[in-house]
Design an enzyme around this catalytic site. Structure first.
Site, PDB file in Angstrom:
ATOM      1  N   TRP A  90       0.840  -1.210   0.000  1.00  0.00           N
ATOM      2  CA  TRP A  90       0.000   0.000   0.000  1.00  0.00           C
ATOM      3  C   TRP A  90       0.867   1.249   0.000  1.00  0.00           C
ATOM      4  O   TRP A  90       0.588   2.219  -0.712  1.00  0.00           O
ATOM      5  CB  TRP A  90      -0.953   0.013   1.193  1.00  0.00           C
ATOM      6  CG  TRP A  90      -1.957  -1.101   1.178  1.00  0.00           C
ATOM      7  CD1 TRP A  90      -2.120  -2.054   2.124  1.00  0.00           C
ATOM      8  CD2 TRP A  90      -2.942  -1.372   0.157  1.00  0.00           C
ATOM      9  NE1 TRP A  90      -3.142  -2.910   1.757  1.00  0.00           N
ATOM     10  CE2 TRP A  90      -3.656  -2.520   0.564  1.00  0.00           C
ATOM     11  CE3 TRP A  90      -3.269  -0.760  -1.054  1.00  0.00           C
ATOM     12  CZ2 TRP A  90      -4.692  -3.073  -0.195  1.00  0.00           C
ATOM     13  CZ3 TRP A  90      -4.301  -1.302  -1.809  1.00  0.00           C
ATOM     14  CH2 TRP A  90      -5.001  -2.444  -1.383  1.00  0.00           C
ATOM     15  N   ASP A 160      -1.402   6.863   6.604  1.00  0.00           N
ATOM     16  CA  ASP A 160      -2.470   5.956   6.181  1.00  0.00           C
ATOM     17  C   ASP A 160      -2.733   5.038   7.372  1.00  0.00           C
ATOM     18  O   ASP A 160      -1.901   4.200   7.717  1.00  0.00           O
ATOM     19  CB  ASP A 160      -2.019   5.164   4.949  1.00  0.00           C
ATOM     20  CG  ASP A 160      -3.053   4.136   4.482  1.00  0.00           C
ATOM     21  OD1 ASP A 160      -4.067   3.949   5.176  1.00  0.00           O
ATOM     22  OD2 ASP A 160      -2.829   3.516   3.426  1.00  0.00           O
ATOM     23  N   LYS A 184     -11.811  -1.714   7.263  1.00  0.00           N
ATOM     24  CA  LYS A 184     -10.970  -2.631   8.023  1.00  0.00           C
ATOM     25  C   LYS A 184     -11.363  -2.603   9.502  1.00  0.00           C
ATOM     26  O   LYS A 184     -11.577  -3.628  10.110  1.00  0.00           O
ATOM     27  CB  LYS A 184      -9.493  -2.261   7.880  1.00  0.00           C
ATOM     28  CG  LYS A 184      -9.030  -2.142   6.431  1.00  0.00           C
ATOM     29  CD  LYS A 184      -8.366  -3.388   5.903  1.00  0.00           C
ATOM     30  CE  LYS A 184      -8.202  -3.370   4.402  1.00  0.00           C
ATOM     31  NZ  LYS A 184      -7.424  -2.270   3.859  1.00  0.00           N
TER      32      LYS A 184
HETATM   33  C1  LIG Z   1      -6.875  -1.814   2.481  1.00  0.00           C
HETATM   34  C2  LIG Z   1      -5.846  -0.748   2.511  1.00  0.00           C
HETATM   35  C3  LIG Z   1      -5.754   0.235   1.505  1.00  0.00           C
HETATM   36  C4  LIG Z   1      -6.672   0.243   0.296  1.00  0.00           C
HETATM   37  O1  LIG Z   1      -7.925   0.651   0.665  1.00  0.00           O
HETATM   38  P1  LIG Z   1      -9.104   0.901  -0.374  1.00  0.00           P
HETATM   39  O2  LIG Z   1     -10.165   1.482   0.495  1.00  0.00           O
HETATM   40  O3  LIG Z   1      -9.470  -0.431  -0.954  1.00  0.00           O
HETATM   41  O4  LIG Z   1      -8.620   1.852  -1.403  1.00  0.00           O
HETATM   42  C5  LIG Z   1      -4.796   1.211   1.634  1.00  0.00           C
HETATM   43  N1  LIG Z   1      -3.975   1.240   2.703  1.00  0.00           N
HETATM   44  C6  LIG Z   1      -4.016   0.313   3.672  1.00  0.00           C
HETATM   45  C7  LIG Z   1      -3.063   0.389   4.814  1.00  0.00           C
HETATM   46  C8  LIG Z   1      -4.949  -0.710   3.604  1.00  0.00           C
HETATM   47  O5  LIG Z   1      -4.996  -1.648   4.569  1.00  0.00           O
END
Ligand SMILES: *Cc1c(COP(=O)(O)O)cnc(C)c1O
Length: 354
Positions: A90, A160, A184
């Site tokens: 990511w 993030d 998540k």
């Molecule tokens: C799942 C995830 C993403 C991607 O998320 P989307 O909502 O599918 O764009 C980005 N960063 C992290 C750390 C993730 O766990």
């Protein structure tokens, strides 16, 4: 997992929210009822995360992936340079996307060891005139998590937090911007939360597509266009529940106990091992392997048959991953460990032993 109580409440209110005669899915986002849902979601999130007053909270769409673009579009405002720490797929995607908009430097990476640790980075390592530094605080696929918040001096830190938001206490004031997809650790997919310091708003160029400008969303309190109403309602109910059950610190205590129990068992077993450096282990995503690919596959399918779902590692690395997000109770961890013990006994002497 989502808390069962919240899903049951949503089921109860599905066709008739609070006696108003319609579903949240049916109401206008400009209705009094929905405005109240949005405002209480924001104020409860502010309270449980202790968000300072000089930060805006935005409820957007497009997932974390859209933030990979919105962050550089809005924050590359002076030198057009930014530093990224690459600790997983990511983080790497975020850096690659940002490189379309400015001069991006990868200041540290753990790719050479398959992202099994978090690099140590000091203030001197960052570009002095960078517009921001980007990190991925918890690396969902690899099961790592920063054991520290990097000191970037006066350069704003962007985080993030998609897979660790609300799992433990985070000092929001250490960040210029935090973003997290809801799916998540908050609620259903479709909502993306941005927490942004006010002095970082308003720098998108004139040609920026309107949805991609934080200033538009901040000025309109996330109501420039129709927000993801049902997802915000669900997130809001989760925030209320967190507030009513001891806040993030109570969750952190349980999350630490859950993770410790699982890591301790893995470290002590003769079959399983965790490839992640001990101090960098995630509280949310526990990655482990048997050492033999075929045995890993057998584990995942037998676990599923025993009612333990979603234990396969990410398709890019294989092995196993137990995502023990906030709503996973200790009983879930106990059930997993009981299954792991049984599988270990049944497969003693097989090629997978460490
Ligand atoms: C799942 C995830 C993403 C991607 O998320 P989307 O909502 O599918 O764009 C980005 N960063 C992290 C750390 C993730 O766990």
């Amino acid at each position: 997992m989502l808390p069962l109580e919240v899903m049951e409440l949503a089921a109860e209110q599905l066709t008739n929210y609070n006696g108003c005669g319609m579903s949240v899915m049916e109401m206008s986002h400009r209705s009094k009822e929905f405005e109240e849902i949005l405002h209480s979601a924001e104020s409860n999130l502010r309270e449980i995360m202790n968000i300072p007053d000089n930060y805006k909270v935005l409820f957007l769409q497009g997932g974390a992936t859209l933030q990979f673009s919105m962050v550089p579009i809005n924050l590359l405002r002076n030198s057009k340079k930014a530093d990224y720490i690459v600790t997983g797929a990511w983080a790497k995607k975020a850096a690659e996307e940002a490189a379309k908009f400015g001069e991006i430097r990868v200041v540290a990476s753990s790719e050479e060891s398959n992202f099994t640790y978090i690099p140590e980075v000091k203030r001197e390592d960052f570009t002095t005139d960078a517009d921001y530094v980007h990190i991925t605080l918890n690396n969902t696929i690899y099961g790592t998590r920063y054991p520290y918040i990097p000191d970037t001096g006066t350069v704003p830190l962007v985080g993030d937090l998609s897979s660790c938001i609300l799992s433990d206490e985070v000092d929001v004031s250490k960040f210029g911007l935090i973003y997290a997809g809801a799916q998540k650790n908050i609620g259903p997919a479709g909502v993306l939360i941005v927490i942004i310091r006010e002095d970082l708003i308003g720098f998108a160029g004139k040609d920026t597509p309107i949805y991609l400008d934080y200033a538009i969303h901040a000025k309109n309190d996330s109501m420039y266009n129709t927000p993801p109403t049902f997802g915000i309602y669900m997130a809001g109910e989760i925030f209320k529940r967190i507030k009513a059950t001891g806040g993030v610190s109570a969750l952190e205590t349980i999350n630490r106990q859950k993770a410790k129990k699982l890591y301790d068992y893995i470290d002590g077993s003769s079959l399983y091992s965790c490839p992640v450096a001990e101090r960098d282990r995630s509280l949310m995503n526990v990655v482990f392997v048997t050492g033999a690919e075929a045995l890993d596959k057998k584990f995942t399918s037998e676990a599923k048959a025993a009612g333990l779902h979603n234990l396969g590692g990410h398709r890019s690395i294989g092995g196993m991953r137990a995502s023990i997000y906030n709503a996973m109770p200790m009983e879930g961890v106990d059930a997993l460990i009981a299954f792991m013990k049984k599988f270990e006994t049944e497969n003693k002497g097989s090629m997978g032993e460490k």
